[in-house]
Write a protein that holds these residues in place. Sequence first.
Motif, mmCIF file in Angstrom:
data_model
loop_
_atom_site.group_PDB
_atom_site.id
_atom_site.type_symbol
_atom_site.label_atom_id
_atom_site.label_comp_id
_atom_site.label_asym_id
_atom_site.label_seq_id
_atom_site.Cartn_x
_atom_site.Cartn_y
_atom_site.Cartn_z
ATOM 1 N N THR A 122 41.101 -21.690 94.875
ATOM 2 C CA THR A 122 42.370 -21.121 94.422
ATOM 3 C C THR A 122 42.082 -19.940 93.513
ATOM 4 N N VAL A 123 42.728 -18.824 93.763
ATOM 5 C CA VAL A 123 42.549 -17.613 92.964
ATOM 6 C C VAL A 123 43.849 -17.322 92.224
ATOM 7 N N ASP A 124 43.752 -17.015 90.949
ATOM 8 C CA ASP A 124 44.931 -16.653 90.165
ATOM 9 C C ASP A 124 45.732 -15.582 90.897
ATOM 10 N N ALA A 125 47.050 -15.723 90.910
ATOM 11 C CA ALA A 125 47.894 -14.826 91.703
ATOM 12 C C ALA A 125 47.761 -13.368 91.271
ATOM 13 N N ALA A 126 47.776 -13.113 89.967
ATOM 14 C CA ALA A 126 47.664 -11.730 89.492
ATOM 15 C C ALA A 126 46.301 -11.144 89.836
ATOM 16 N N GLU A 127 45.258 -11.949 89.721
ATOM 17 C CA GLU A 127 43.917 -11.470 90.068
ATOM 18 C C GLU A 127 43.807 -11.232 91.569
#
Length: 255
Positions: A122-127
Motif C-alpha cells: 500500500t502506498v500513501d495516496a499523496a505519495e
Amino acid sequence: MDHMQHPRRKRLIVPLMIATVASLALVGGAIAFVRAGIYNVGADDPHLPATYAVLEQLREASIQARASKLEVPKDLMSQARITQGAGNYAAMCTQCHLAPGMGPTEISRGLYPAPPNLTKETVDAAEAFWVIKHGIKASGMPAWGGSMDDAYIWNMAAFIQKLPTLDAAEYQAMVASSGGHSHGGGETMPHHDGAAPAGGDHPHPPGTPADHHAPTAPATGGHSHAPGTPPHDDAPAKPAKPAHVDPPGAPPHTH
C-alpha cells in the motif's frame, strides 16, 4: 610583535595547504574514477549496500517532502474514482507493478531498482499521486503528468489504495467497468460515439508510437522465446473497453 606572530601564522598555513592538496586529490580521483568507466551501471549489477541505502533514503525523503504539500481530494476513495482509475492502471502500470493473479513480467524482472508489487504493498495516496505525476529519475518510473490530467492521476492513486484487497476476478470486473484507458491529457481522446480514428482507437501526439497497448498476438503464437524456454503469459487478458465516461473531478472534453 610581528616576529612573535610569525610562527603562529606558519602553524596555520601548513594545515591549510595540506587540506587543499588533499581536497584536490579527492576531486581528481573522483574525476578519474568516473572517466575510467570503473563503475558498472548495468541494471543486473546491484549497488553496494551502503550506496543503495543512501539512494533509498534520498528517494523516500524527496517524495515525502513534496507529497506532504498536496491536498488530497475529500472524495478520493469514492467508488467512481477507484473504478475509473482501474482502467488506466491496467493499461499503464501492470507490466511493472503487476495485477492480482499475475506473475512477474520480463519488464518487472529486469528493472533495477525492482518496482514494487502494488498488489501486495500500500502506498500513501499523496505519495502515489506525486510519483505518478513526476516519475523518479533513473528508476524506470516515467512522469505521466505531461499527458495525464490531475483528476485522473488522483483516480489512479485511489485505485492503488484498493488494489491489495482485490482478487483476480474482482480486479478484472473493476477494469471491465472502468471505461478503459482514458486520462484526458492528449494521449487518449475519448469517443462517445464509439468511432475510432483511422490510425487506431485514439490519436497520439507526434513522436509517440501508434499504440502503446499490448500488440495483437500473431497467428504463430505471439511473443516467442529462444528454443528451450517455456511459453508464458505475462498479463491477464484485457476486457473489452466500454464507452468512455469522464471521471469525477475530470475537466470536460470537446469532441
